[in-house]
Design a protein around this motif. Structure first.
Motif, short mmCIF file in Angstrom:
data_model
loop_
_atom_site.label_atom_id
_atom_site.label_comp_id
_atom_site.label_asym_id
_atom_site.label_seq_id
_atom_site.Cartn_x
_atom_site.Cartn_y
_atom_site.Cartn_z
N ASN A 171 2.88 -3.78 -9.35
CA ASN A 171 3.49 -4.00 -8.03
C ASN A 171 3.21 -2.87 -7.04
N SER A 172 2.74 -1.71 -7.54
CA SER A 172 2.50 -0.56 -6.66
C SER A 172 1.12 -0.59 -6.02
N ILE A 173 0.21 -1.37 -6.59
CA ILE A 173 -1.19 -1.31 -6.16
C ILE A 173 -1.37 -1.81 -4.73
N VAL A 174 -0.88 -3.01 -4.46
CA VAL A 174 -1.03 -3.58 -3.11
C VAL A 174 -0.34 -2.73 -2.04
N PRO A 175 0.92 -2.30 -2.25
CA PRO A 175 1.55 -1.42 -1.24
C PRO A 175 0.77 -0.12 -1.01
N SER A 176 0.16 0.42 -2.07
CA SER A 176 -0.61 1.66 -1.91
C SER A 176 -1.79 1.45 -0.97
N PHE A 177 -2.52 0.38 -1.15
CA PHE A 177 -3.68 0.10 -0.28
C PHE A 177 -3.23 -0.28 1.13
N MET A 178 -2.19 -1.09 1.22
CA MET A 178 -1.69 -1.52 2.53
C MET A 178 -1.25 -0.32 3.37
N GLY A 219 -9.19 10.42 6.65
CA GLY A 219 -9.88 9.26 7.18
C GLY A 219 -10.57 8.44 6.11
N THR A 220 -9.99 8.43 4.90
CA THR A 220 -10.58 7.70 3.77
C THR A 220 -9.51 6.83 3.11
N PRO A 221 -9.26 5.62 3.66
CA PRO A 221 -8.15 4.79 3.15
C PRO A 221 -8.33 4.33 1.71
N LEU A 222 -9.54 3.93 1.32
CA LEU A 222 -9.76 3.49 -0.06
C LEU A 222 -9.49 4.63 -1.03
N ALA A 223 -10.07 5.80 -0.75
CA ALA A 223 -9.86 6.96 -1.62
C ALA A 223 -8.41 7.38 -1.63
N GLY A 224 -7.74 7.29 -0.48
CA GLY A 224 -6.33 7.67 -0.40
C GLY A 224 -5.46 6.81 -1.31
N ALA A 225 -5.68 5.49 -1.26
CA ALA A 225 -4.90 4.58 -2.11
C ALA A 225 -5.17 4.83 -3.58
N LEU A 226 -6.44 5.01 -3.93
CA LEU A 226 -6.81 5.25 -5.34
C LEU A 226 -6.34 6.61 -5.82
N PHE A 227 -6.41 7.62 -4.94
CA PHE A 227 -5.95 8.95 -5.32
C PHE A 227 -4.47 8.92 -5.71
N ALA A 228 -3.66 8.22 -4.91
CA ALA A 228 -2.22 8.14 -5.20
C ALA A 228 -1.98 7.49 -6.56
N LEU A 229 -2.77 6.47 -6.88
CA LEU A 229 -2.62 5.78 -8.16
C LEU A 229 -3.15 6.62 -9.32
N GLU A 230 -4.28 7.26 -9.10
CA GLU A 230 -4.96 7.97 -10.19
C GLU A 230 -4.32 9.32 -10.50
N VAL A 231 -3.85 10.03 -9.48
CA VAL A 231 -3.28 11.35 -9.72
C VAL A 231 -1.99 11.24 -10.55
N LEU A 232 -1.36 10.07 -10.53
CA LEU A 232 -0.16 9.82 -11.33
C LEU A 232 -0.48 9.08 -12.62
N TYR A 233 -1.76 8.98 -12.93
CA TYR A 233 -2.31 8.33 -14.11
C TYR A 233 -2.21 6.80 -14.00
N PHE A 234 -3.38 6.20 -13.90
CA PHE A 234 -3.53 4.80 -13.55
C PHE A 234 -2.78 3.85 -14.49
N SER A 235 -2.81 4.10 -15.79
CA SER A 235 -2.25 3.13 -16.72
C SER A 235 -0.71 3.10 -16.69
N LYS A 236 -0.09 4.13 -16.10
CA LYS A 236 1.37 4.14 -16.00
C LYS A 236 1.85 3.50 -14.70
N ILE A 237 0.92 3.12 -13.86
CA ILE A 237 1.28 2.56 -12.56
C ILE A 237 1.72 1.11 -12.71
N ARG A 238 2.82 0.74 -12.06
CA ARG A 238 3.24 -0.65 -12.04
C ARG A 238 2.27 -1.45 -11.18
#
Length: 424
Positions: free
Chosen positions: A185-192, A164-183
């Protein structure tokens, strides 16, 4: 004249086509993952309630372990890697994550909780989200780089919907895979996708556990000072949790060659220990103990016993996540520290709740946001600093052995290793 205009028109059409394609993918992934998490939460509540009202069923823990072992051995040899398979596929894409991972991990986790194993739920939700989302790779004929986005939104949907934590969920997906390697284009779909999955669960008669920090003290120099020793202990607890789980997994693999027998043997030992201890406090999710830790000072060794029970359960081959047990470890450790550190018991429990998780998954940003989503923004500074200190003090190996650790922590530990080599 017409050729540039045609090229421009084609470019606009391609962009619109890509935009609508990702809208559809995010909607489908979010809704399906949300429905899967809702079903999982419902079954998990049923399994926990049944076990608590039928204590005898714990004696069948070895049978449950054998069932899980056989299911994975004959039907899920790739899926047995769990979250690590998703991390590996993100870093080095080879083939689509098998759909069977979703029903297998759902069944395996429910069996684990029904018969009395100590495990969590995040791993199950993330694996279901990842397996469901990756099926769209072939359906939409996605390129390898686009597939990385698919895996990210699968993780974010699973995490956001289960806690029940959408902000943390989106950031966790980005951060657990290391933020600087994330495209980008992946950020908006992750939050959405995280928000779609979250609201899918919210619309259903399934409720998340709520925690409260009723009083947050003023930010004084002395109060900020106390965050440091607490954060160090949270980081060390995260390190102990990760290494304990890996230790038991290695031990079972070394001495029991036939995989289905590992959870069977582990189930026998666990059942004997549970019946001998005359308590169910340290099995299952441990939600009642977590809630109580926010109100009353926990016993000094509760966090250690949860580490032992969970590490053994998962190391033996039972299924489930690590995150809720990490919440248990952090909350009870923080609560116990209230006898030594002059901060409110609920605040210390809340700090530990997310800080141990931060250290074990190398995700301080997502965990800080999660703390504010769960407990309110008033405790933000305390939570964020505790997560940061725990992150740096938890070592270079976390609960996911396939996770590639980068960022500030990687740089610090690399310097320490070089210094040690020079000294040698």
């Amino acid at each position: 004249m017409n050729e540039p205009m045609n090229m421009e028109s084609t470019g606009i059409q391609n962009h619109l086509s890509s935009f609508f394609k990702w809208i559809v993918i995010c909607l489908l992934t979010g809704i399906l993952s949300g429905l899967a998490s809702a079903l999982f939460l419902f079954l998990l509540e049923w399994a926990t309630s049944y076990r608590e009202n039928n204590y005898w069923i714990i004696s069948l823990l070895p049978v449950g372990g054998l069932m899980i072992g056989l299911l994975y051995y004959y039907y899920g040899k790739e899926a047995v890697k769990g979250n690590n398979l998703i991390l590996e596929e993100y870093d080095n894409p080879k083939k689509t994550i098998p759909f069977i991972m979703a029903p297998l991990v759902l069944a395996g986790t429910i069996i684990t909780h029904l018969f009395g194993g100590s495990a969590g739920r995040e791993g199950t939700a993330v694996q279901m989200g990842g397996a469901l989302s990756d099926q769209f790779t072939l359906l939409f004929k996605l390129q390898p780089e686009e597939r990385k986005t698919i895996l990210i939104i699968g993780i974010s949907a699973g995490f956001a919907s289960i806690f029940g934590t959408p902000l943390a969920g989106a950031l966790f997906a980005l951060e657990v895979l290391y933020f600087s390697k994330i495209r980008i284009n992946s950020i908006v779909p992750s939050f959405m996708t995280a928000y779609i999955a979250y609201y899918t669960v919210e619309l259903l008669p399934v409720k998340h556990t709520h925690y409260s920090i009723p009083f947050v003290p003023e930010l004084t120099a002395m109060n900020l000072f106390w965050i440091v020793p607490a954060g160090i202990l949270f980081g060390l607890a995260a390190m102990l949790f990760s290494r304990t789980t890996h230790f038991w997994g290695h031990l079972f693999s070394k001495y029991i060659p036939y995989p289905p027998l590992r959870p069977f043997a582990g189930g026998i030992i666990l059942a004997i220990v549970i019946f001998s201890s005359h308590t169910t406090k340290f099995i299952g999710l441990g939600i009642p103990a977590i809630v109580d830790s926010f109100q009353n000072q926990s016993d000094n060794f509760d966090f250690l016993l949860k580490i032992l029970f969970t590490g053994f359960t998962l190391g033996a081959g039972f299924k489930g996540g690590e995150v809720t047990p990490l919440f248990f470890v952090g909350a009870t450790l923080g609560s116990a520290l209230s006898g030594l550190i002059p901060l409110p018991v609920a605040l210390l429990a809340g700090m530990g709740f997310v800080a141990v998780f931060s250290g074990a998954t190398h995700t301080p940003v997502a965990c800080s946001i999660m703390g504010m989503e769960l407990f309110g923004v008033d405790c933000g500074i305390y939570v964020a600093l505790a997560c940061l200190v725990a992150y740096f003090c938890s070592g270079s190996v976390g609960i996911y052995h396939s996770q590639i650790v980068k960022g500030p922590k990687h740089i610090v530990y690399q310097k320490i290793r070089r210094k040690d080599l020079k000294d040698l």
